[in-house]
Design an enzyme around this catalytic site. Structure first.
Site, PDB file in Angstrom:
ATOM      1  N   THR A  75      40.450  46.889  35.383  1.00  0.00           N
ATOM      2  CA  THR A  75      39.557  45.816  35.814  1.00  0.00           C
ATOM      3  C   THR A  75      38.376  45.644  34.863  1.00  0.00           C
ATOM      4  O   THR A  75      37.924  46.603  34.229  1.00  0.00           O
ATOM      5  CB  THR A  75      39.002  46.133  37.219  1.00  0.00           C
ATOM      6  OG1 THR A  75      37.963  45.210  37.563  1.00  0.00           O
ATOM      7  CG2 THR A  75      38.404  47.531  37.286  1.00  0.00           C
ATOM      8  N   TYR A 101      34.345  51.263  42.683  1.00  0.00           N
ATOM      9  CA  TYR A 101      35.609  50.624  42.296  1.00  0.00           C
ATOM     10  C   TYR A 101      35.804  50.679  40.787  1.00  0.00           C
ATOM     11  O   TYR A 101      36.824  51.152  40.276  1.00  0.00           O
ATOM     12  CB  TYR A 101      35.640  49.177  42.791  1.00  0.00           C
ATOM     13  CG  TYR A 101      36.757  48.355  42.197  1.00  0.00           C
ATOM     14  CD1 TYR A 101      38.082  48.695  42.432  1.00  0.00           C
ATOM     15  CD2 TYR A 101      36.485  47.238  41.411  1.00  0.00           C
ATOM     16  CE1 TYR A 101      39.123  47.945  41.877  1.00  0.00           C
ATOM     17  CE2 TYR A 101      37.505  46.488  40.861  1.00  0.00           C
ATOM     18  CZ  TYR A 101      38.817  46.841  41.101  1.00  0.00           C
ATOM     19  OH  TYR A 101      39.834  46.107  40.549  1.00  0.00           O
TER      20      TYR A 101
END
Length: 329
Positions: free
Chosen positions: A117, A141
């Site tokens: 990501t 995250y």
């Protein structure tokens, strides 16, 4: 030989399965169906319901189906949720990925593609963001994904094993043939939420923060069509099979759109106005991030087909309408 797709019943994973099947690959999906759907898995693929941390199950699947490559999507993906539940994110995204990587090494799987990501970059100071930008994640995250990237790097140095890390920017849209799309209930993806609001599934939607240092005060992101994204994965698989080694690459178009610009695009394509409410900032959200994706284009010979915001929105809206019809039947 076959390809194992973890999380293949989810949004991106189900598109990946179709991409692989379209290219004649044998595909086996491993998904615990916590957020995915068995009906989203193409019928020609083999679905195994289970957890990637169940090493006995994973290794049996690898041996039984003669898996030579793993494409790993399984994990948790909501930034604000990671801030309130960091241990859950380190478990799902880091600890379980470690188990999967170990199983791959033990069973002689040579190729591993990891769904990473742009959150690993945090809020960079310069745009577009290249792969050599310092990694400064601002949420658990992003950190959980970065840690898995580091594990892959170290394993490739120690074992007969290569990998591709693809750092996603904002994945949106749906299969142009409407075979699959974003179906998660309570999804937080901006285009998904806006399309649900435009089609009456939500009474209104919220914008989280209008006081950022951006032209209109809302966060800026680089939106990539899911079909272009999974095509990059397939090209990465071909590259590794051709002996070209490991790679880290961004997956984005290099175009930044603000939250308000995206909402207006949805209103224009849907030809419908809807209520938008303003709320405070969410924890963990980066201000702006746009990809430098030349490495992906050059190393993979990647040629995006859907680099257009209105096209992405149109495909997403078409999928919302199909879901509505499916739910009525």
């Amino acid at each position: 030989m076959s390809v194992l797709v973890t999380g293949g019943a989810g949004y991106i994973g189900s598109h990946m399965v179709w991409e692989l099947l379209d290219h004649g690959e044998e595909v086996v999906v491993l998904d615990r169906l916590s957020t995915g759907f068995d009906w989203a898995v193409a019928g020609a693929a083999t679905l195994v319901v289970g957890d990637i941390a169940d090493q006995e199950l994973v290794e049996n699947v690898i041996r039984e189906h003669e898996v030579d490559s793993i494409i790993h999507f399984a994990g948790s993906i909501i930034v604000p949720e990671s801030v309130s539940d960091p241990l859950g994110y380190y478990l799902n995204n880091t600890v379980k990925s470690r188990s999967l990587i170990e199983s791959a090494v033990r069973c002689g799987v040579r190729h591993f593609i990891f769904s990473s990501t742009a959150a690993v970059y945090g809020s960079p100071k310069h745009f577009p963001v290249g792969e050599d930008t310092e990694l400064r994640p601002e949420s658990p995250y992003g950190t959980s994904k970065m840690m898995t990237e580091l594990m892959l790097r170290d394993c490739a140095a120690a074992y007969d094993f290569d990998y591709t890390v693809l750092r996603y920017f904002n994945v949106s849209g749906a299969d142009p043939e409407q075979r699959t799309g974003q179906s998660t209930k309570g999804a937080t993806h901006l285009i998904k939420v806006a399309c649900e609001t435009a089609t009456g599934k939500r009474p209104h939607m919220e914008v989280f923060g209008t006081d950022y240092d951006t032209p209109d005060g809302t966060c800026v992101r680089d939106y990539i069509h899911v079909s272009d994204l999974v095509n990059a994965h397939y090209l990465a698989l071909k590259r590794m099979r051709n002996g070209k080694g490991s790679l880290v690459a961004n997956c984005g178009y290099g175009n930044g759109y603000s939250v308000l610009e995206v909402i207006n695009a949805v209103k224009d394509v849907a030809q419908k106005d809807f209520e938008v409410r303003v709320s405070g900032r969410r924890p963990g959200d980066a201000v702006a991030i746009v990809a430098e994706a030349e490495r992906c284009r050059q190393e993979l010979d990647w040629k995006p087909r859907f680099d257009d915001l209105n096209t992405i929105v149109e495909h997403a809206l078409n999928w919302e309408n199909k879901l509505a019809r499916r739910n009525r039947e």
